[in-house]
Design a protein around this motif. Structure first.
Motif, PDB file in Angstrom:
ATOM      1  N   MET A   1       5.007  -5.180 -11.791  1.00 16.89           N
ATOM      2  CA  MET A   1       3.948  -4.884 -10.836  1.00 16.89           C
ATOM      3  C   MET A   1       3.390  -3.514 -11.136  1.00 16.89           C
ATOM      4  N   ARG A   2       2.099  -3.417 -11.221  1.00 17.04           N
ATOM      5  CA  ARG A   2       1.517  -2.111 -11.502  1.00 17.04           C
ATOM      6  C   ARG A   2       0.103  -2.059 -10.948  1.00 17.04           C
ATOM      7  N   PRO A   3      -0.441  -0.861 -10.761  1.00 11.51           N
ATOM      8  CA  PRO A   3      -1.836  -0.783 -10.325  1.00 11.51           C
ATOM      9  C   PRO A   3      -2.754  -1.250 -11.456  1.00 11.51           C
TER      10      PRO A   3
ATOM     11  N   THR B   1      -5.755  -1.045 -14.168  1.00 10.34           N
ATOM     12  CA  THR B   1      -6.388   0.013 -14.949  1.00 10.34           C
ATOM     13  C   THR B   1      -7.884   0.033 -14.628  1.00 10.34           C
TER      14      THR B   1
ATOM     15  N   VAL C   1     -11.869  -2.128   0.306  1.00 11.88           N
ATOM     16  CA  VAL C   1     -11.116  -1.015  -0.284  1.00 11.88           C
ATOM     17  C   VAL C   1     -10.736   0.000   0.779  1.00 11.88           C
ATOM     18  N   ASP C   2     -11.719   0.300   1.640  1.00 12.03           N
ATOM     19  CA  ASP C   2     -11.525   1.369   2.606  1.00 12.03           C
ATOM     20  C   ASP C   2     -11.472   0.749   3.988  1.00 12.03           C
TER      21      ASP C   2
ATOM     22  N   CYS D   1      -4.318  -2.095  -1.043  1.00 16.01           N
ATOM     23  CA  CYS D   1      -4.601  -1.807  -2.446  1.00 16.01           C
ATOM     24  C   CYS D   1      -4.399  -3.062  -3.282  1.00 16.01           C
ATOM     25  N   PHE D   2      -4.881  -2.991  -4.510  1.00 10.91           N
ATOM     26  CA  PHE D   2      -4.746  -4.095  -5.457  1.00 10.91           C
ATOM     27  C   PHE D   2      -3.605  -3.798  -6.409  1.00 10.91           C
ATOM     28  N   ARG D   3      -2.789  -4.790  -6.660  1.00 11.48           N
ATOM     29  CA  ARG D   3      -1.714  -4.608  -7.598  1.00 11.48           C
ATOM     30  C   ARG D   3      -1.677  -5.805  -8.539  1.00 11.48           C
TER      31      ARG D   3
ATOM     32  N   GLU E   1      -0.110  -1.293   2.224  1.00 12.66           N
ATOM     33  CA  GLU E   1       0.805  -0.277   1.703  1.00 12.66           C
ATOM     34  C   GLU E   1       2.227  -0.532   2.192  1.00 12.66           C
TER      35      GLU E   1
ATOM     36  N   LEU F   1       3.697  -3.266   0.299  1.00 14.25           N
ATOM     37  CA  LEU F   1       3.904  -2.863  -1.087  1.00 14.25           C
ATOM     38  C   LEU F   1       5.190  -2.098  -1.239  1.00 14.25           C
ATOM     39  N   LYS F   2       5.458  -1.247  -0.268  1.00 14.24           N
ATOM     40  CA  LYS F   2       6.675  -0.435  -0.357  1.00 14.24           C
ATOM     41  C   LYS F   2       7.906  -1.322  -0.284  1.00 14.24           C
TER      42      LYS F   2
ATOM     43  N   ALA G   1       8.295  -3.284  -3.560  1.00 18.57           N
ATOM     44  CA  ALA G   1       8.676  -2.484  -4.722  1.00 18.57           C
ATOM     45  C   ALA G   1      10.176  -2.551  -4.960  1.00 18.57           C
TER      46      ALA G   1
END
Lengths: 180, 354
Positions: free
Chosen positions: A1-3, A5, A28-29, A36-38, A49, A52-53, A56
């Motif tokens: 998993m990563r943000p 590019t 987005v906002d 966020c996008f991952r 978020e 996501l935490k 992770a």
């Protein structure tokens, strides 16, 4: 998993922008939280978020999916939007197409929308514009690409295709195994 | 018949003989330069220009001929060298080559001097010079000169040491032999570690030498970027707190020297990520042209069509039913002509009336 590019973000936003235009800012906002996008195994997920935490801490091989899957990157790095993004496209869609009750079934089976099944279409739709398809009861059924502009839709014969099918909610049943 | 055949055979045989003789002698405008030590023959004759252009069997044949001739000359020279039979009477004939005169260039660049180790730096600092040690040491017990270390060393075989004194400040229960063995192992390990560290330091220093800037100022973009990066990292904090130029991208320090592809951290600064995405959206949106040419042209066409349709509609309403009936029935010339003459009068009448 990563943000994502820079290049990947650009590809995703371009694709999304074809359907919702500048309303991507609202994705987005968001005022109600940080989303966020991952990227995980070539699929793009839209996730809060908090989630996501938590995600992770799951091992990479065991993680199947998280949040909402917007689409995936193909082997040649093209972004393909999937039906699971409909919940976020529908409220922000700029160009909409309403389908008559008779041909709803046909669209949900994966066929294109013909002129005979067209109920309403937003004014000023350009040709090859991304559109979201609704039933006459304003229920989002899927999304597609306008094959003809609104003007041309009026002139064309009833058996001509007016909306190319891209994704519909019937895929939840048809592609149950491959959908994440 | 037989006579003709015999003549043919003789002619063929003569040709073969001539060829054999010819194959040994080669004529060249310029003499070749030979370096028999390297088995080298340099041919400075100009090549036949027309023949060697382009690919093809002709070119191949020409090249082969050239190679054959030059090899013939080289072989002839080699046969002139003094030779002897190696390995007795039946062995092969071996020529004694002279010293090579042609200086071949290096295949790889010369090795750069390795940077000094930690001890060498310290010794240079303190001014300690290396003392030459004698290789043999006088062994009192054996009453002879023994080597300093190794087989039959001066102090006796350490494995056979049968006495190990307990020093005054040591624990009486401790096994001294075990202590000695352990300390030796530790010493060996420490030395090995230091050796590897020195090696790593030398490798790292040698791999990326800081290239100096050209004095004239004509540097390439990559060179400038590299030197700027080196300058940034040459601070006490290794460039971590250096302010960046407005458009310089923020790159994390790469420990692999830029080999591995790196991504942003998973839970990095989310606010910054959001800012970046919004900026990207703004840039993407700004590029869209204000005037969409296709749409404008289509709109124009639609307007024209609408106008044309409106005008057509008016004409049809004027002609009315009469026009339709006349067009359908009238085929013969006279009648239609007469009616056509009547039509404009009626239309104008209708026009003035309406």
């Amino acid at each position: 998993m990563r943000p994502l590019t820079e290049a990947e973000t650009r590809a995703v936003f371009e694709k999304l922008g074809r359907y919702i235009g500048e309303n991507i800012q609202l994705l987005v906002d968001r005022p109600d939280g940080t989303y966020c996008f991952r990227l995980h195994r070539d699929r793009v997920y839209y996730v809060s978020e908090k989630l996501l935490k938590v995600a992770a801490s799951v091992p990479r091989d065991s993680l199947v999916a998280l949040g909402t899957c917007f689409g995936k990157f193909t082997k040649s790095q093209k972004f393909r939007l999937s039906i699971t993004a409909l919940d976020f496209l529908a409220p922000y869609a700029k160009f909409k197409v309403w389908v008559k009750p008779g041909s709803e079934q046909s669209f949900l089976y994966g066929n294109h929308v013909l002129k005979s099944g067209l109920g309403r279409i937003t004014e000023n739709t350009a040709q090859y514009q991304g559109v979201v398809v609704y039933s006459m009861a304003d229920v989002p059924l899927g999304f597609g690409v306008a094959a003809k502009s609104t003007q041309d839709c009026r002139k064309v014969d009833p058996m001509a295709i007016v909306v190319f099918h891209q994704a519909d909610v019937g895929e939840y049943v048809r592609n149950e195994d491959t959908l994440t | 018949m037989a006579a003709v055949r015999v003549e043919e055979v003789l002619a063929a045989a003569e040709e073969q003989e001539a060829e054999k003789r010819r194959s040994v002698t080669v004529e060249k405008e310029l003499e070749l330069e030979f370096d028999l030590g390297n088995l080298l023959a340099l041919d400075r004759n100009p090549a036949p220009a027309a023949g060697l252009r382009g690919a093809g069997p002709r070119r191949e044949a020409l090249l082969r001929e050239l190679a054959r001739d030059n090899t013939q000359l080289l072989a002839a020279r080699l046969w002139e060298l003094p030779a002897e039979r190696a390995g007795g009477a039946g062995g092969p004939l071996v020529a004694q080559l002279p010293e090579p005169t042609f200086r071949l260039p290096r295949e790889k660049p010369p090795p750069r001097p390795r940077p000094p180790t930690r001890w060498e730096q310290f010794a240079r600092l303190k001014g300690i010079r290396r003392r030459k040690r004698t290789s043999l040491v006088w062994d009192e017990e054996a009453k002879e000169w023994r080597r300093r270390w190794g087989y039959r060393r001066a102090g006796g075989d350490p494995a056979r040491a049968w006495l190990a004194e307990v020093p005054a400040n040591a624990d009486p229960q401790e096994d001294q032999f075990a202590r000695l063995r352990r300390e030796k192992r530790e010493r060996v390990a420490r030395n090995e570690l230091n050796r590897l560290r020195n090696l790593a330091r030398a490798h790292r220093a040698g791999a990326a030498p800081a290239a100096p800037l050209h004095p004239t100022g004509h540097q390439s973009r990559e060179e400038l970027a590299h030197v700027a990066r080196v300058a940034r990292v040459s601070t006490a904090s290794l460039g971590r707190f250096q302010p960046r130029l407005p458009k310089e991208p923020a790159e994390p320090p790469s420990r692999g020297g830029g080999k591995k592809r790196r991504f942003e951290p998973l839970l990095g600064d989310l606010a910054a990520e959001r800012g970046r995405q919004l900026r990207l959206l703004r840039d993407m949106g700004a590029k869209k042209p204000v005037l969409d040419v296709t749409r404008a042209v289509n709109k124009q066409l639609r307007q024209e069509e609408a106008e044309a349709a409106a005008a057509k509609g008016k004409k049809q309403s004027r002609r009315g039913k009469r026009g339709r009936r006349q067009q359908r029935v009238g085929r013969s010339g006279k009648k239609s002509g007469a009616r056509r003459q009547q039509q404009p009068q009626q239309r104008s009448a209708g026009g003035s009336g309406g």
